[in-house]
Design a protein around this motif. Structure first.
Motif, short mmCIF file in Angstrom:
data_model
loop_
_atom_site.label_atom_id
_atom_site.label_comp_id
_atom_site.label_asym_id
_atom_site.label_seq_id
_atom_site.Cartn_x
_atom_site.Cartn_y
_atom_site.Cartn_z
N LEU A 1 -10.51 40.79 -55.09
CA LEU A 1 -10.57 39.82 -56.18
C LEU A 1 -10.09 38.47 -55.68
N THR A 2 -10.74 37.42 -56.14
CA THR A 2 -10.27 36.07 -55.84
C THR A 2 -9.94 35.39 -57.17
N PHE A 3 -8.87 34.62 -57.17
CA PHE A 3 -8.42 33.95 -58.37
C PHE A 3 -8.46 32.45 -58.17
N GLN A 4 -8.79 31.76 -59.25
CA GLN A 4 -8.80 30.31 -59.23
C GLN A 4 -8.15 29.86 -60.54
N THR A 5 -7.32 28.84 -60.45
CA THR A 5 -6.67 28.34 -61.66
C THR A 5 -7.24 26.98 -62.02
N SER A 6 -7.18 26.68 -63.31
CA SER A 6 -7.62 25.38 -63.79
C SER A 6 -6.88 25.07 -65.08
N GLN B 1 1.48 18.76 -74.43
CA GLN B 1 1.38 18.10 -73.14
C GLN B 1 1.30 19.10 -72.00
N ASN B 2 1.71 20.32 -72.26
CA ASN B 2 1.64 21.37 -71.24
C ASN B 2 0.21 21.57 -70.74
N VAL B 3 -0.75 21.42 -71.64
CA VAL B 3 -2.16 21.62 -71.29
C VAL B 3 -2.61 20.60 -70.25
N ASN B 4 -2.09 19.39 -70.34
CA ASN B 4 -2.54 18.32 -69.46
C ASN B 4 -1.95 18.38 -68.06
N LYS B 5 -0.89 19.16 -67.87
CA LYS B 5 -0.25 19.13 -66.55
C LYS B 5 -0.13 20.48 -65.86
N VAL B 6 -0.43 21.60 -66.57
CA VAL B 6 -0.25 22.92 -65.98
C VAL B 6 -1.59 23.64 -65.94
N GLU B 7 -1.87 24.25 -64.81
CA GLU B 7 -3.11 25.01 -64.67
C GLU B 7 -2.83 26.46 -65.07
N SER B 8 -3.09 26.78 -66.32
CA SER B 8 -2.77 28.12 -66.80
C SER B 8 -4.00 29.02 -66.96
N ARG B 9 -5.21 28.44 -66.98
CA ARG B 9 -6.40 29.28 -67.07
C ARG B 9 -6.64 29.94 -65.72
N THR C 1 -9.38 32.19 -63.46
CA THR C 1 -10.76 32.65 -63.30
C THR C 1 -10.77 33.68 -62.19
N LEU C 2 -11.21 34.89 -62.52
CA LEU C 2 -11.27 35.99 -61.56
C LEU C 2 -12.71 36.12 -61.09
N ARG C 3 -12.90 36.25 -59.79
CA ARG C 3 -14.23 36.45 -59.22
C ARG C 3 -14.23 37.72 -58.39
N PHE C 4 -15.30 38.50 -58.56
CA PHE C 4 -15.46 39.73 -57.80
C PHE C 4 -16.91 39.81 -57.35
N ASN C 5 -17.11 39.85 -56.04
CA ASN C 5 -18.47 39.92 -55.50
C ASN C 5 -18.89 41.37 -55.40
N VAL C 6 -19.83 41.77 -56.25
CA VAL C 6 -20.27 43.17 -56.32
C VAL C 6 -21.02 43.60 -55.06
N PRO C 7 -22.03 42.85 -54.59
CA PRO C 7 -22.79 43.33 -53.41
C PRO C 7 -21.97 43.46 -52.13
N ASN C 8 -20.93 42.64 -51.98
CA ASN C 8 -20.13 42.67 -50.76
C ASN C 8 -18.89 43.56 -50.86
#
Length: 135
Positions: A14-19, A27-35, A37-44
């Motif tokens: 699994l690879t994770f990316q924050t945004s 103001q927390n929304v504007n300065k902290v990356e809390s979202r 995103t999980l990525r999983f490559n099925v074929p590989n």
């Protein structure tokens, strides 16, 4: 059906990316990356069998590269969002790998057929009674 415990090794794939998350948080929304995103490559994937990869490709909505993407921005904590994303991933994987039940062909009972035909006759008679009246 394999349990999610058997796929615990998938977390290394699994690879994770924050945004920055949208929604409440001030103001927390504007300065902290809390979202998260999980990525999983099925074929590989090394852990999944070819049959499982095929089933997931057919059932799930994957990107053109074959990535399964799951986003989580439910809480203000990045760690909790990561845990939620992993949980959603395993639930999605479980649903995608579930085999479809084979439908057993059945016939309606004689009573059901008789009842349906009687209802059709009554309906037909009701329609005929609405016709022109001869004097």
């Amino acid at each position: 059906m394999p349990t999610p415990i058997q796929y615990r090794g998938l977390e290394s794939e699994l690879t994770f990316q924050t945004s920055r998350s949208s929604g409440p948080g001030g103001q927390n929304v504007n300065k902290v990356e809390s979202r998260v995103t999980l990525r999983f490559n099925v074929p590989n994937s090394i852990i999944l069998a070819e049959e499982e990869k095929q089933r997931l490709s057919e059932k799930l909505d994957l990107t053109t590269e074959g990535d399964l993407i799951i986003k989580s921005q439910e809480t203000r904590s990045q760690l909790k969002n990561k845990e939620i994303a992993i949980q959603k991933f395993y639930e999605t994987l479980k649903g995608g790998l579930a085999k479809k039940k084979v439908r057993k062909v059945t016939r309606p009972s004689k009573a059901a057929v008789k009842k349906r035909l009687e209802e059709k006759k009554q309906h037909s008679q009701k329609k005929q009674n609405r016709g022109k009246v001869d004097f």
